[in-house]
Design a protein around this motif. Structure first.
Motif: not given
Ligand code: SF4
Length: 220
Positions: A11, A15, A117-118, A121, A124-125, A185, A187, A203
Motif C-alpha cells: 500500500g 501511494y 495514507a496506507a 486505509e 478504515c478497512d 490522515k 476519512v 476495495q
C-alpha cells in the motif's frame, strides 16, 4: 501496536506511485520500513460510527435529517434499508512525522506521507470489517464504503457527517472552512446495508469483477 493493524508495504509503495513490482534502492526500502515501523508504533487512531435508516428514490438519498443528491451514491445504496456513517483518523502523529522529516529529507518525508495514507486505509478497512461482521450477523450485508468527495457525492456533505457524529468532540478531527480534515490522515464514509447479499469486495466497485454488470455499482 497502537495503530492496531499492520501497514501493508504494498500500500505504501502504491501511494508512492510505484505500480507492480518495481526495484527500489536499498535506501528507499529502508526508509519505507522505518516509516511503517514508526507509524505502527506511534499513531493514535480513533473512530466514531452511527447507524441510520436510509431511503433511496431516484438519485436522492435520505438519512437522518439530510438529503443527498448523488447518482453514484444512490446506485450504490439502492436496496439498502440501513447505513452506517463513520469517521476515522490515524491521529496527529503522521502529520508531525512528515513535517519533521521534510526538514532533513524530502525522500523520507514522501515515504512517511505514503505510509500515513496506507495507515488510515488499513485502519478504515479494520473498522469496515467490524461493521460488516456485526451487521451480517443481523442479516444485513455491507456495500463498499463511500466517502464525501468521491464521484458526484459533494465534499460539502462532510459538514453533515461532522454534525451527525459529533466527530470533533469524539475523535479530535477538525474540519477546516475549505472542508479539509485535520489531522490530514482522516476519512469520513458511509456504508450501505442491505438485506440482499451481493459479492461485494471491500476495495470497492472499481476493484470488483462485477463492476460492469452490477446494477448497484458506483462505477457506471
Ligand atoms: S460492483 Fe461489486 S462491490 Fe460494487 S456493489 Fe456490485 S457487487 Fe458490490
Amino acid at each position: 501496536m497502537p495503530l492496531g493493524v499492520a501497514i501493508p508495504e504494498s500500500g505504501v509503495r502504491r501511494y508512492m506511485g510505484f505500480r507492480g513490482p518495481v526495484d527500489t534502492s536499498p535506501e528507499t526500502d529502508a526508509m519505507i520500513a522505518k516509516a511503517i515501523a514508526s507509524l505502527e508504533k506511534d499513531c493514535s487512531p480513533k473512530y466514531v460510527s452511527k447507524a441510520f435508516s436510509v431511503t433511496v428514490e431516484g438519485f436522492t438519498v435520505k438519512l437522518a435529517d439530510i438529503t443527498i443528491e448523488s447518482r453514484a451514491l444512490a446506485r450504490n445504496l439502492a436496496g439498502c434499508t440501513e447505513c452506517v456513517l463513520f469517521a476515522a483518523t490515524a491521529g496527529p502523529f503522521c502529520d508531525m512525522l512528515v513535517k519533521r522529516a521534510a526538514v532533513t529529507s524530502s525522500a523520507y518525508a514522501s515515504c512517511c506521507q505514503a505510509a500515513g495514507a496506507a495507515a488510515i486505509e488499513a485502519y478504515c478497512d479494520l473498522i469496515n470489517d467490524k461493521i460488516k461482521d456485526e451487521y451480517e450477523a443481523k442479516g444485513l450485508y455491507a456495500r463498499p464504503r463511500f466517502s464525501p468527495g468521491y464521484g458526484d457525492l459533494a465534499l460539502s456533505h462532510q459538514k453533515d457527517w461532522f454534525r451527525l457524529l459529533d466527530i470533533t468532540k469524539i475523535t479530535g478531527i477538525e474540519l477546516t472552512d475549505s472542508l479539509l480534515m485535520v489531522p490530514t490522515k482522516s476519512v469520513t464514509a458511509i456504508i450501505g446495508l442491505s438485506p440482499n447479499k451481493l459479492p461485494c469486495v471491500r476495495q470497492g466497485c472499481e476493484a470488483c469483477t462485477m463492476s460492469q454488470t452490477c446494477a448497484f455499482s458506483r462505477k457506471e
